[in-house]
Design a protein around this motif. Structure first.
Motif, PDB file in Angstrom:
ATOM      1  N   ASN A   1       1.127   9.873   4.554  1.00 20.70           N
ATOM      2  CA  ASN A   1       1.564  10.179   6.140  1.00 20.70           C
ATOM      3  C   ASN A   1       2.043  10.961   6.781  1.00 20.70           C
ATOM      4  O   ASN A   1       2.968  11.131   6.638  1.00 20.70           O
TER       5      ASN A   1
ATOM      6  N   THR B   1      -9.240  13.968   2.133  1.00 21.70           N
ATOM      7  CA  THR B   1      -9.959  13.294   3.416  1.00 21.70           C
ATOM      8  C   THR B   1      -8.288  13.022   3.462  1.00 21.70           C
ATOM      9  O   THR B   1      -7.777  12.763   3.685  1.00 21.70           O
ATOM     10  N   PHE B   2      -9.286  12.370   5.334  1.00 28.17           N
ATOM     11  CA  PHE B   2      -8.469  12.487   6.511  1.00 28.17           C
ATOM     12  C   PHE B   2      -8.941  11.634   7.224  1.00 28.17           C
ATOM     13  O   PHE B   2      -9.466  11.187   7.287  1.00 28.17           O
ATOM     14  N   SER B   3      -7.453  10.754   7.452  1.00 29.24           N
ATOM     15  CA  SER B   3      -8.209   9.807   8.643  1.00 29.24           C
ATOM     16  C   SER B   3      -7.150   9.293   9.689  1.00 29.24           C
ATOM     17  O   SER B   3      -5.534   9.516   9.696  1.00 29.24           O
ATOM     18  N   PRO B   4      -7.635   9.736  10.741  1.00 26.80           N
ATOM     19  CA  PRO B   4      -9.191   9.186  11.172  1.00 26.80           C
ATOM     20  C   PRO B   4      -9.998  10.436  10.635  1.00 26.80           C
ATOM     21  O   PRO B   4      -9.192  11.785  10.643  1.00 26.80           O
ATOM     22  N   GLN B   5     -11.041  10.606  10.843  1.00 29.39           N
ATOM     23  CA  GLN B   5     -12.207  11.429   9.951  1.00 29.39           C
ATOM     24  C   GLN B   5     -11.604  13.046  11.320  1.00 29.39           C
ATOM     25  O   GLN B   5     -11.475  12.551  12.832  1.00 29.39           O
TER      26      GLN B   5
ATOM     27  N   LYS C   1      -2.103   8.508  -0.757  1.00 30.39           N
ATOM     28  CA  LYS C   1      -2.250   8.197   0.588  1.00 30.39           C
ATOM     29  C   LYS C   1      -0.370   9.092   1.584  1.00 30.39           C
ATOM     30  O   LYS C   1       0.348   8.944   0.781  1.00 30.39           O
TER      31      LYS C   1
ATOM     32  N   ASP D   1      -2.924  10.384   6.140  1.00 31.85           N
ATOM     33  CA  ASP D   1      -3.083   9.500   7.323  1.00 31.85           C
ATOM     34  C   ASP D   1      -2.464  10.150   8.757  1.00 31.85           C
ATOM     35  O   ASP D   1      -1.322  10.453   8.684  1.00 31.85           O
ATOM     36  N   TYR D   2      -2.830  10.939   9.724  1.00 26.14           N
ATOM     37  CA  TYR D   2      -2.930  11.294  10.540  1.00 26.14           C
ATOM     38  C   TYR D   2      -3.142  10.360  12.362  1.00 26.14           C
ATOM     39  O   TYR D   2      -2.738  10.733  12.633  1.00 26.14           O
ATOM     40  N   SER D   3      -2.974   9.155  11.558  1.00 26.58           N
ATOM     41  CA  SER D   3      -3.168   8.231  12.985  1.00 26.58           C
ATOM     42  C   SER D   3      -2.159   8.135  13.860  1.00 26.58           C
ATOM     43  O   SER D   3      -2.488   7.610  14.929  1.00 26.58           O
TER      44      SER D   3
ATOM     45  N   THR E   1      -5.794  10.592   0.814  1.00 31.04           N
ATOM     46  CA  THR E   1      -6.122  10.715   1.908  1.00 31.04           C
ATOM     47  C   THR E   1      -4.744  11.020   3.226  1.00 31.04           C
ATOM     48  O   THR E   1      -3.614  10.496   2.581  1.00 31.04           O
TER      49      THR E   1
END
Length: 106
Positions: A17, A88-92, A15, A54-56, A52
């Protein structure tokens, strides 16, 4: 560089960030941390490790930033299929952001 990879050989999930690396506003090719982000993703793909991003906590993730992120890989022959198997990116990503990836990585 060859991008023929098999994610079944993977060593786990990493992951990243995005906020910690690039800050709140990922808007252009000169965004601080972009080379580091690209290096981390590329290294994970080479190790057959899924990532993943994570760009939240990021307030703006622009099409220009994504285009610059994947640009070098498109020039070296990475396909969208290989990229999508590992990253993958989170969120999509929204439709426009996803279209940038599809356009650059064929």
């Amino acid at each position: 560089m060859g991008w023929d990879t098999d994610c079944r050989k993977g060593h786990g999930l990493k992951k990243i960030n995005l906020h910690q690396i690039c800050g709140e506003f990922c808007t252009e090719r000169k965004t601080p941390g972009l080379p580091e982000l690209r290096d981390q993703i590329e290294e994970s793909i080479k190790r057959q490790e899924k990532v993943t991003v994570d760009y939240s906590q990021v307030k703006i993730l622009s099409a220009s930033f994504l285009d610059e992120l994947v640009g070098p890989w498109s020039q070296s022959g990475m396909s969208l299929k290989v990229f999508s198997e590992f990253v993958t990116f989170s969120p999509q990503l929204n439709a426009i952001q996803q279209r940038i990836l599809e356009r650059r990585l064929r």
